[in-house]
Every structure is written in structure tokens, then in C-alpha cells.
Write a protein that holds these residues in place. Sequence first.
Motif, PDB file in Angstrom:
ATOM      1  N   ILE A  98       3.597  -0.954   4.723  1.00  0.00           N
ATOM      2  CA  ILE A  98       3.001  -0.590   3.435  1.00  0.00           C
ATOM      3  C   ILE A  98       2.318  -1.804   2.820  1.00  0.00           C
ATOM      4  O   ILE A  98       2.932  -2.862   2.658  1.00  0.00           O
ATOM      5  CB  ILE A  98       4.072  -0.023   2.480  1.00  0.00           C
ATOM      6  CG1 ILE A  98       4.585   1.317   3.015  1.00  0.00           C
ATOM      7  CG2 ILE A  98       3.505   0.147   1.073  1.00  0.00           C
ATOM      8  CD1 ILE A  98       5.695   1.931   2.191  1.00  0.00           C
ATOM      9  N   THR A  99       1.054  -1.656   2.459  1.00  0.00           N
ATOM     10  CA  THR A  99       0.292  -2.788   1.910  1.00  0.00           C
ATOM     11  C   THR A  99       0.183  -2.749   0.394  1.00  0.00           C
ATOM     12  O   THR A  99       0.039  -3.788  -0.248  1.00  0.00           O
ATOM     13  CB  THR A  99      -1.127  -2.817   2.510  1.00  0.00           C
ATOM     14  OG1 THR A  99      -1.774  -1.556   2.239  1.00  0.00           O
ATOM     15  CG2 THR A  99      -1.075  -3.042   4.008  1.00  0.00           C
ATOM     16  N   SER A 100       0.208  -1.562  -0.201  1.00  0.00           N
ATOM     17  CA  SER A 100       0.131  -1.485  -1.660  1.00  0.00           C
ATOM     18  C   SER A 100       0.736  -0.183  -2.164  1.00  0.00           C
ATOM     19  O   SER A 100       0.693   0.846  -1.478  1.00  0.00           O
ATOM     20  CB  SER A 100      -1.324  -1.594  -2.150  1.00  0.00           C
ATOM     21  OG  SER A 100      -2.057  -0.443  -1.803  1.00  0.00           O
TER      22      SER A 100
ATOM     23  N   ASP B  74       0.873  10.218 -12.964  1.00  0.00           N
ATOM     24  CA  ASP B  74       0.905  11.514 -12.278  1.00  0.00           C
ATOM     25  C   ASP B  74       1.448  11.387 -10.868  1.00  0.00           C
ATOM     26  O   ASP B  74       2.266  12.191 -10.417  1.00  0.00           O
ATOM     27  CB  ASP B  74      -0.505  12.117 -12.190  1.00  0.00           C
ATOM     28  CG  ASP B  74      -0.980  12.660 -13.509  1.00  0.00           C
ATOM     29  OD1 ASP B  74      -0.130  12.989 -14.349  1.00  0.00           O
ATOM     30  OD2 ASP B  74      -2.202  12.756 -13.696  1.00  0.00           O
ATOM     31  N   ASN B  75       0.937  10.399 -10.150  1.00  0.00           N
ATOM     32  CA  ASN B  75       1.342  10.230  -8.760  1.00  0.00           C
ATOM     33  C   ASN B  75       1.304   8.757  -8.377  1.00  0.00           C
ATOM     34  O   ASN B  75       0.715   7.931  -9.074  1.00  0.00           O
ATOM     35  CB  ASN B  75       0.463  11.058  -7.808  1.00  0.00           C
ATOM     36  CG  ASN B  75      -1.005  10.958  -8.150  1.00  0.00           C
ATOM     37  OD1 ASN B  75      -1.480   9.888  -8.527  1.00  0.00           O
ATOM     38  ND2 ASN B  75      -1.719  12.057  -8.024  1.00  0.00           N
ATOM     39  N   VAL B  76       1.939   8.466  -7.268  1.00  0.00           N
ATOM     40  CA  VAL B  76       1.999   7.105  -6.746  1.00  0.00           C
ATOM     41  C   VAL B  76       1.197   7.064  -5.458  1.00  0.00           C
ATOM     42  O   VAL B  76       1.451   7.848  -4.529  1.00  0.00           O
ATOM     43  CB  VAL B  76       3.451   6.667  -6.485  1.00  0.00           C
ATOM     44  CG1 VAL B  76       3.491   5.241  -5.956  1.00  0.00           C
ATOM     45  CG2 VAL B  76       4.280   6.786  -7.758  1.00  0.00           C
ATOM     46  N   VAL B  77       0.213   6.173  -5.398  1.00  0.00           N
ATOM     47  CA  VAL B  77      -0.666   6.056  -4.240  1.00  0.00           C
ATOM     48  C   VAL B  77      -0.173   4.941  -3.330  1.00  0.00           C
ATOM     49  O   VAL B  77       0.067   3.818  -3.792  1.00  0.00           O
ATOM     50  CB  VAL B  77      -2.116   5.769  -4.690  1.00  0.00           C
ATOM     51  CG1 VAL B  77      -3.018   5.556  -3.486  1.00  0.00           C
ATOM     52  CG2 VAL B  77      -2.636   6.915  -5.540  1.00  0.00           C
ATOM     53  N   ILE B  78      -0.024   5.252  -2.050  1.00  0.00           N
ATOM     54  CA  ILE B  78       0.504   4.293  -1.075  1.00  0.00           C
ATOM     55  C   ILE B  78      -0.533   4.073   0.012  1.00  0.00           C
ATOM     56  O   ILE B  78      -1.087   5.031   0.557  1.00  0.00           O
ATOM     57  CB  ILE B  78       1.806   4.822  -0.446  1.00  0.00           C
ATOM     58  CG1 ILE B  78       2.846   5.107  -1.541  1.00  0.00           C
ATOM     59  CG2 ILE B  78       2.371   3.844   0.582  1.00  0.00           C
ATOM     60  CD1 ILE B  78       3.930   6.041  -1.109  1.00  0.00           C
ATOM     61  N   ARG B  79      -0.789   2.817   0.326  1.00  0.00           N
ATOM     62  CA  ARG B  79      -1.687   2.473   1.429  1.00  0.00           C
ATOM     63  C   ARG B  79      -0.907   1.727   2.498  1.00  0.00           C
ATOM     64  O   ARG B  79      -0.003   0.946   2.181  1.00  0.00           O
ATOM     65  CB  ARG B  79      -2.862   1.635   0.928  1.00  0.00           C
ATOM     66  CG  ARG B  79      -3.866   2.443   0.122  1.00  0.00           C
ATOM     67  CD  ARG B  79      -5.093   1.628  -0.253  1.00  0.00           C
ATOM     68  NE  ARG B  79      -6.116   2.466  -0.858  1.00  0.00           N
ATOM     69  CZ  ARG B  79      -6.124   2.841  -2.126  1.00  0.00           C
ATOM     70  NH1 ARG B  79      -5.161   2.433  -2.930  1.00  0.00           N
ATOM     71  NH2 ARG B  79      -7.080   3.615  -2.599  1.00  0.00           N
ATOM     72  N   VAL B  80      -1.286   1.975   3.748  1.00  0.00           N
ATOM     73  CA  VAL B  80      -0.578   1.362   4.870  1.00  0.00           C
ATOM     74  C   VAL B  80      -1.549   0.529   5.692  1.00  0.00           C
ATOM     75  O   VAL B  80      -2.769   0.734   5.644  1.00  0.00           O
ATOM     76  CB  VAL B  80       0.104   2.427   5.760  1.00  0.00           C
ATOM     77  CG1 VAL B  80       1.083   3.270   4.960  1.00  0.00           C
ATOM     78  CG2 VAL B  80      -0.942   3.330   6.415  1.00  0.00           C
TER      79      VAL B  80
END
Length: 410
Positions: free
Chosen positions: A96-98, A222-228
Amino acid sequence: MLMLLKLALRNLLRNKERTLLGLLMIIGSTSGLTLFRAFADDTIQALETVSTEMHFGHLQVAKNLLWDNLYKNNSERVVDNYDKLREDLSIIAPGITSVSGRMTIQGLMSNGQKTENVSVIGFEIDKEKGVRNAMIIHEGTYFSDNKKNKNEILVGHLLAKRLNLKINDVVTLVANSFEEVINAKDFVYVGSFGSGTEEIDKYFSYVDLSAVQELVQTNSVDNVVIRVQNKKNLSEISQKIQGKLEIDYPNHKVRDWRSLAELFRKVKSFYDTQSLIIQLIMISIVVLGILNSVSMSVIERIGEIGTLRSLGTDSRMIVQMIVSEVIMLSLAGVILGSLTALAVGNIINLSNIYTEIPGASMPIKINFLFSVNAFVQSSLLIVLTTTLASLLPVLKAVRINIVEALRRNI
């Protein structure tokens, strides 16, 4: 094997016109398949970049009520304990990067003269660096690299055009707060962006997350954004996140970007269908051409085949000899066809040719993204098709009675 190749080359050179015609047919089919695949790959990759970097990230975590659109008021849709959830998700997997929060609201945007309905996305500018790479800035600049950016707004270029906005104009956003009170906040218009999608560029704007939270009077998201780092590990990371959610956040769920990006799925399905149709057309052309070419060649050589069989040559050897000619012709054709596709594609890439397509907010550059798979799949398909197409007339020829075949020499 060497003798077989020599015989195949000699027989191909017997009738140079027919061999050249077959070669040109294979070159055209290979280059056509490769170019279409490269064009589709470029379009799909561009959409994937916009979808993952600009809109959805790679994974998103939100409440089930938000995913199912069953919330009755705004407070029911927001993520619980965002700070703790972000901390938990950041360490759940090394890839996970961010991890960042987002909030989307609907409201009105006014410049004092005109008013339009808008959707405003609030995101953490300092954490979602990829948004900048996916945007095409039409006018002005991206957000500032300082705290002033919380009062800046980027507007879709079609929306900015409708409002007749100029750089540094002040626009007012009006929306309902979480307390069901109408609230307003002023922003400085710093630029317009293009995503390539008409529906987005007509209605969407981007601001800093804290500005949206201030407007609707909440600290939630609202939501949590995850980048890999590597999308190949997306499924594994998603499973780990879902396992964590089921234990500590039972009313939350993770979804990947493909399930959220409806436009991407539709475009990919469209190109997959087109690719299948084009492949069937090309295969039909190749099959008919090879059948005709090999059939004529075999008919001319019936007497020769009868002589070889009368001298004890095995039928399998004769089949191998003729099929090897077709394989040699096919290999030469797919190599030249691949080189032709590469040359034509690069010329078009350098020519900066644009076209308009339905649903796009701006002209799209015609570009070809060549990959090893594009060349290999097209080449294998052509070689396999030509080889199978040659078997029918060859097998039919070797079944002819030897005496009848020898009469052709008279």
C-alpha cells in the motif's frame, strides 16, 4: 529437418506470384490485428489511468449503506473513525502506497451571474499525487503547494465554459450541511481540467477535502481511497483489508476500482467485442486465401505426390512437406506484418492525429500502444489459422489412389 526446409523454400519459389499474394494477405491480416489491438490497449490504459488515479484509486473502503445507497441522512453514510481506519489500513500490507479520505457533495456553483448544478469532490491534495498526472489542465494551473489551496477550486472545462469563468474569479458553492442547513463557501477558480469524459467535465469540480468538510460542517469522509504499488497484488491486499474490516469495522466494505469504474468496463467490453469481430473477419480472409492457394498448389502437384508415394514416401512425410511450406510462408508474413504494424503505428503516433468519439469531452489523439502480447497473439493466431487451413486440401490429396495420381504425369 534441414532437407524439409529446403524443399519447402524451393516449392514456395516455384510460383512466385501465388506466394507473393499469400504473403501480402498474411502481412495485411497480421498488421491489421496488431494495430487494432495496440489502439484498443492505448485507449483502455488511458481510461484505467483516469479511473485509478483521478477517480477511484485502486481500492475504496466505505460503509455498506453508501455502497448500497440505502442511507437516510448524510451522517449514516460517512466512515466511522476515519483517522484510526486510515492508520490501520496503512500498515495492513507492504504494497500500500497511500491511504486518503474523500467526500463528494452535490450543490450549486455560482459566479454571481450564472448558476449550475455541480458535484464537488473533496480530496487530500498532498496525499493523492496521482490526480495531477491524470488530469489535463485546459486553463490555469493545478492546486498550489501551500495551505492556500484549501480555498482553490479546479472545475471541469465544460462546466467552466458554461459559467464563463476566468482565472482568479471567485465562485460560491452552496450545499446542505450535515445539520440540514444551507451553507455557502467562496473559492478562487485557479484552472479547468479535462478527464476525457463528457459527463465528468460537465458537472465535476475538485477542491481540498478540508474545504468540503468545512462547507458541510463535518470532520468525516465518505470513503477511503487506497493505492497500491503493484496492481497484481490487488486481490491479495483487498482480502486482507476485508478481513480487517469484518473484525474491527463490520459495517464497512472494500471494493476494487474495476467494480466502481462503469465506463471502463463498458469501453473494455466494447473493444473486446470489436476485437473478436475483426479477428473473425481476418481469419475468414486468411482461411479462404490459404485454402485457395494450397488447393491450387496441391492440384498442380498431384502427379508429383503420386510419384513420391510410388517410391515409398510416407503420406505423413508428404503432409509435413506441404504444411511446412505454409508455416514458412506464415512465419515470414507475420514477421513482416509485425514490422509493418510497428512502422505504421509509430508514424501515426508522431503525426498527432486527433478524432472525436461519442461521450468524449475533447478530441482524442489516435495513438498505438504496442506490447509483446499484441504481437505474439496476432502472430500465433495467423500462424495457427493458416496451418489448420492448409491441412484440408493436403489430407485430401494424399488419399488419392496412387495410380490415379500418376496419370496426372501423362
